[in-house]
Design a protein around this motif. Structure first.
Motif, PDB file in Angstrom:
ATOM      1  N   LEU A   9     -54.031 -23.872  23.204  1.00  0.00           N
ATOM      2  CA  LEU A   9     -54.277 -22.787  22.291  1.00  0.00           C
ATOM      3  C   LEU A   9     -53.556 -22.085  21.954  1.00  0.00           C
ATOM      4  CD1 LEU A   9     -57.064 -20.947  24.060  1.00  0.00           C
ATOM      5  CD2 LEU A   9     -58.003 -22.247  22.542  1.00  0.00           C
ATOM      6  N   ALA A  10     -52.450 -22.120  22.571  1.00  0.00           N
ATOM      7  CA  ALA A  10     -51.364 -21.208  21.519  1.00  0.00           C
ATOM      8  C   ALA A  10     -50.209 -22.378  20.316  1.00  0.00           C
ATOM      9  CB  ALA A  10     -50.164 -21.317  22.948  1.00  0.00           C
ATOM     10  N   GLN A  11     -50.543 -23.585  20.790  1.00  0.00           N
ATOM     11  CA  GLN A  11     -49.824 -24.652  20.148  1.00  0.00           C
ATOM     12  C   GLN A  11     -50.615 -24.778  18.481  1.00  0.00           C
ATOM     13  OE1 GLN A  11     -48.908 -27.437  22.250  1.00  0.00           O
ATOM     14  NE2 GLN A  11     -47.043 -26.520  23.038  1.00  0.00           N
ATOM     15  N   GLN A  12     -52.115 -24.937  18.962  1.00  0.00           N
ATOM     16  CA  GLN A  12     -53.257 -24.741  17.654  1.00  0.00           C
ATOM     17  C   GLN A  12     -54.343 -23.869  17.818  1.00  0.00           C
ATOM     18  OE1 GLN A  12     -55.085 -28.522  18.595  1.00  0.00           O
ATOM     19  NE2 GLN A  12     -52.911 -29.254  19.036  1.00  0.00           N
ATOM     20  N   PRO A  13     -53.906 -22.909  16.536  1.00  0.00           N
ATOM     21  CA  PRO A  13     -54.162 -21.815  17.033  1.00  0.00           C
ATOM     22  C   PRO A  13     -55.856 -21.767  16.188  1.00  0.00           C
ATOM     23  CG  PRO A  13     -52.409 -21.385  15.576  1.00  0.00           C
ATOM     24  CD  PRO A  13     -52.013 -22.346  16.387  1.00  0.00           C
ATOM     25  N   HIS A  14     -56.239 -22.713  15.624  1.00  0.00           N
ATOM     26  CA  HIS A  14     -56.921 -23.144  14.689  1.00  0.00           C
ATOM     27  C   HIS A  14     -58.279 -22.786  15.983  1.00  0.00           C
ATOM     28  CE1 HIS A  14     -55.506 -27.204  15.306  1.00  0.00           C
ATOM     29  NE2 HIS A  14     -57.010 -27.478  15.178  1.00  0.00           N
ATOM     30  N   LEU A  15     -57.780 -23.183  17.020  1.00  0.00           N
ATOM     31  CA  LEU A  15     -58.812 -23.277  17.775  1.00  0.00           C
ATOM     32  C   LEU A  15     -59.693 -21.911  18.300  1.00  0.00           C
ATOM     33  CD1 LEU A  15     -57.525 -26.469  20.646  1.00  0.00           C
ATOM     34  CD2 LEU A  15     -58.838 -27.509  18.210  1.00  0.00           C
ATOM     35  N   LEU A  16     -58.877 -21.681  18.383  1.00  0.00           N
ATOM     36  CA  LEU A  16     -58.961 -20.215  18.653  1.00  0.00           C
ATOM     37  C   LEU A  16     -60.589 -19.748  17.969  1.00  0.00           C
ATOM     38  CD1 LEU A  16     -55.876 -18.369  18.507  1.00  0.00           C
ATOM     39  CD2 LEU A  16     -57.337 -19.260  20.169  1.00  0.00           C
ATOM     40  N   ASP A  17     -61.857 -19.322  19.373  1.00  0.00           N
ATOM     41  CA  ASP A  17     -63.408 -18.887  18.626  1.00  0.00           C
ATOM     42  C   ASP A  17     -63.398 -17.788  19.524  1.00  0.00           C
ATOM     43  OD1 ASP A  17     -63.806 -20.076  20.250  1.00  0.00           O
ATOM     44  OD2 ASP A  17     -64.702 -22.022  19.283  1.00  0.00           O
ATOM     45  N   HIS A  18     -64.538 -17.631  19.355  1.00  0.00           N
ATOM     46  CA  HIS A  18     -65.841 -16.552  20.144  1.00  0.00           C
ATOM     47  C   HIS A  18     -65.629 -17.075  21.805  1.00  0.00           C
ATOM     48  CE1 HIS A  18     -66.698 -13.745  16.947  1.00  0.00           C
ATOM     49  NE2 HIS A  18     -67.474 -14.502  16.052  1.00  0.00           N
ATOM     50  N   VAL A  40     -51.616 -14.454  21.917  1.00  0.00           N
ATOM     51  CA  VAL A  40     -52.680 -15.146  21.353  1.00  0.00           C
ATOM     52  C   VAL A  40     -53.564 -14.915  21.491  1.00  0.00           C
ATOM     53  CG1 VAL A  40     -53.762 -17.763  21.899  1.00  0.00           C
ATOM     54  CG2 VAL A  40     -51.625 -17.115  22.820  1.00  0.00           C
ATOM     55  N   TYR A  41     -53.982 -13.269  22.412  1.00  0.00           N
ATOM     56  CA  TYR A  41     -55.245 -12.999  22.026  1.00  0.00           C
ATOM     57  C   TYR A  41     -55.673 -11.974  20.917  1.00  0.00           C
ATOM     58  CZ  TYR A  41     -58.616  -9.495  24.412  1.00  0.00           C
ATOM     59  OH  TYR A  41     -60.095  -8.748  24.242  1.00  0.00           O
ATOM     60  N   LEU A  42     -54.127 -11.365  20.075  1.00  0.00           N
ATOM     61  CA  LEU A  42     -54.234 -10.361  19.605  1.00  0.00           C
ATOM     62  C   LEU A  42     -54.673 -11.406  18.144  1.00  0.00           C
ATOM     63  CD1 LEU A  42     -51.262  -8.267  20.047  1.00  0.00           C
ATOM     64  CD2 LEU A  42     -54.610  -7.941  19.344  1.00  0.00           C
ATOM     65  N   LYS A  43     -54.244 -12.194  18.194  1.00  0.00           N
ATOM     66  CA  LYS A  43     -54.682 -13.924  17.395  1.00  0.00           C
ATOM     67  C   LYS A  43     -56.132 -14.134  17.302  1.00  0.00           C
ATOM     68  CE  LYS A  43     -53.731 -17.178  13.900  1.00  0.00           C
ATOM     69  NZ  LYS A  43     -52.767 -17.010  12.729  1.00  0.00           N
ATOM     70  N   ASN A  44     -56.628 -14.691  18.168  1.00  0.00           N
ATOM     71  CA  ASN A  44     -57.717 -14.942  18.997  1.00  0.00           C
ATOM     72  C   ASN A  44     -58.746 -14.109  17.784  1.00  0.00           C
ATOM     73  OD1 ASN A  44     -60.079 -16.492  21.592  1.00  0.00           O
ATOM     74  ND2 ASN A  44     -60.023 -15.618  19.003  1.00  0.00           N
ATOM     75  N   LEU A  45     -59.145 -12.210  18.390  1.00  0.00           N
ATOM     76  CA  LEU A  45     -59.053 -11.348  18.002  1.00  0.00           C
ATOM     77  C   LEU A  45     -59.098 -11.184  16.098  1.00  0.00           C
ATOM     78  CD1 LEU A  45     -58.042  -8.397  20.599  1.00  0.00           C
ATOM     79  CD2 LEU A  45     -60.196  -9.522  20.075  1.00  0.00           C
TER      80      LEU A  45
END
Length: 69
Positions: A9-18, A40-45
């Protein structure tokens, strides 16, 4: 969340979702000094337009040593 999944997830932030929010939140609660998890959590939010972003940002800002990140 397993270490390998976090790194992905850290390397591929496009995978972040709900679906990844709860796992990342749990990591930041269990390990509050783990600044990479906060980022990473902030990026996800931010990516899911969560209304908690501003609140969490204010909480996490002092914990992240390099503000440019």
């Amino acid at each position: 969340m397993k270490k390998k999944a976090f790194y992905r997830l850290a390397q591929q932030p496009h995978l972040l979702d709900h679906s990844t929010l709860n796992d990342l939140k749990k990591i930041t609660e269990d390990f509050p000094g783990f600044h990479a998890a906060w980022m990473v959590y902030l990026k996800n939010l931010l990516m899911v337009n969560d209304p908690e972003f501003e609140t969490v940002l204010k909480k996490a800002a002092p914990l992240i040593p390099n503000r440019k990140q």
